[in-house]
Design an enzyme around this catalytic site. Structure first.
Site, short mmCIF file in Angstrom:
data_model
loop_
_atom_site.label_atom_id
_atom_site.label_comp_id
_atom_site.label_asym_id
_atom_site.label_seq_id
_atom_site.Cartn_x
_atom_site.Cartn_y
_atom_site.Cartn_z
NE ARG A 21 46.33 41.98 41.67
CZ ARG A 21 45.93 42.29 40.44
NH1 ARG A 21 45.65 43.54 40.14
NH2 ARG A 21 45.83 41.37 39.51
CD GLU A 33 44.93 33.20 43.68
OE1 GLU A 33 44.54 32.55 42.68
OE2 GLU A 33 45.41 34.33 43.59
CE1 TYR A 116 46.90 30.84 38.89
CE2 TYR A 116 45.03 30.32 40.32
CZ TYR A 116 45.78 31.24 39.61
OH TYR A 116 45.43 32.56 39.63
CG ASP A 134 46.02 31.80 35.22
OD1 ASP A 134 46.92 32.16 34.42
OD2 ASP A 134 45.27 32.61 35.79
CB CYS A 198 50.44 44.89 23.08
SG CYS A 198 51.27 43.66 24.08
#
Length: 348
Positions: A21, A33, A116, A134, A198
């Site tokens: 990242r 990936e 993806y 995904d 959440c």
């Protein structure tokens, strides 16, 4: 507040510190990936560091041998990923001068790169507004919007891709893609998510309807085949053994193993002894056969369960091109065989 704003705000506060990242380099993002397909981040991280140390550029990876790549990949599973990784590195290095394609459609043409992975590279490296879809994304969107479409069907992939595309801010697709995947990995987890903490608990349709545990819907079951492997670990008068490369298509292609007797069920000493002496090693003088591990090892792959027995076969001959235990460890093996060698049960 908009869905994407809540999601990105959550991500900025909760995201993990992951090495891929911190870069827009398509080589590093492609590498990460491919490794994270079918693999958890915690398991894939050490491999990412090992590969980037050994192969810092696509040229280094392209110039490596397939055996080097497979050895470094050992234990990560789904070895076709490693073989495709190597072939794609060679293609990018030799045919594209080391420059990765710079858009989603062109990335799709690379071997081992599906929708993806192409979307991930295109958005993370080039900020192209293409959504990643995904398992994490299926789960988040199906729960939030109460979508009961069967995620095993191709039409559902299209449905979720279109929805993700609508939700995605076109000026910053990379952070949205990272955010929704991270949210599925850390917060909206498959089993028993903590919905009370959440950020979406006042707007999630599945939570309001008490359907969190049943979404997403996946109806197609994977058929599992049971196979029974008997590995024959030869030991000659010098303590050497022999191995062979699996060249046939299928599991563990181009990895190494001991000579193999595959049977229809778990078998005992009598059948193995007869096969060894009459069919497999008739030219050797057998002086002893014994099972090395007390219980059958069950190694689970996505579509196959392998029931593995290891048999020590001692011979009074000297093997041509025999391999000693120390040399064995330099070859790429399926992890279940490598673990057997590591534990030195070869010396049982």
């Amino acid at each position: 507040m908009d869905f994407h704003k809540v999601l990105i705000n959550w991500y900025l506060q909760n995201k993990r510190d992951l090495p891929w990242r911190k870069t827009a380099d398509p080589y590093l993002i492609w590498l990460s990936e491919i490794m994270l397909q079918q693999t958890r981040v915690a398991q894939g991280m050490p491999y990412f560091f090992a590969f980037t140390k050994e192969f810092p550029t696509v040229f280094h990876l392209a110039n490596a041998s397939e055996e080097q790549v497979l050895k470094l990949w050992q234990g990560l599973g789904y070895y076709s990923r490693a073989r495709n990784l190597h072939k794609t590195a060679q293609y990018v290095a030799n045919e594209l001068n080391g420059i990765f394609p710079e858009n989603y459609k062109s990335l799709l043409k690379l071997k081992g790169v599906g929708e993806y992975t192409a979307a991930a590279i295109a958005s993370f490296s080039y900020n192209e507004a293409v959504p990643v879809v995904d398992g994490n994304v299926f789960r988040v969107l199906s729960r939030y919007f109460d979508i009961e479409s069967d995620i095993a069907l191709p039409a559902t992939k299209k449905e979720f891709t279109e929805l993700a595309s609508e939700l995605m801010p076109k000026d910053n697709p990379a952070i949205f893609n990272q955010a929704i995947m991270e949210f599925g990995a850390l917060q909206c987890v498959p089993k028993s998510p903590n919905c009370m903490v959440c950020d979406f608990n006042d707007s999630c349709a599945a939570l309001q309807k008490k359907k969190v545990a049943v979404l997403p819907v996946k109806l197609k079951k994977t058929k599992v085949t049971n196979r029974f492997f008997n590995y024959l670990v030869l030991e000659d008068v010098s303590g050497n053994t022999i191995i062979q490369k699996r060249t046939a298509k299928g599991i563990w292609h181009n990895l190494y193993e001991f000579p193999l007797l595959e049977t229809d069920e778990i078998v005992g000493f009598d059948l193995v002894s007869k096969a060894v002496q009459n069919d497999i090693f008739p030219s050797y003088t057998i002086i002893g056969i014994e099972e090395c591990v007390e219980t059958t090892v069950i190694h689970k792959l996505s579509h196959q369960h392998l029931h593995i027995q290891f048999w020590k076969v001692k011979i009074s001959d000297k093997l041509q091109n025999g391999v000693n235990v120390r040399e064995l460890k330099s070859f790429p093996f399926p992890i279940v065989i490598y673990n057997f060698i590591e534990k030195q049960e070869i010396n049982c």
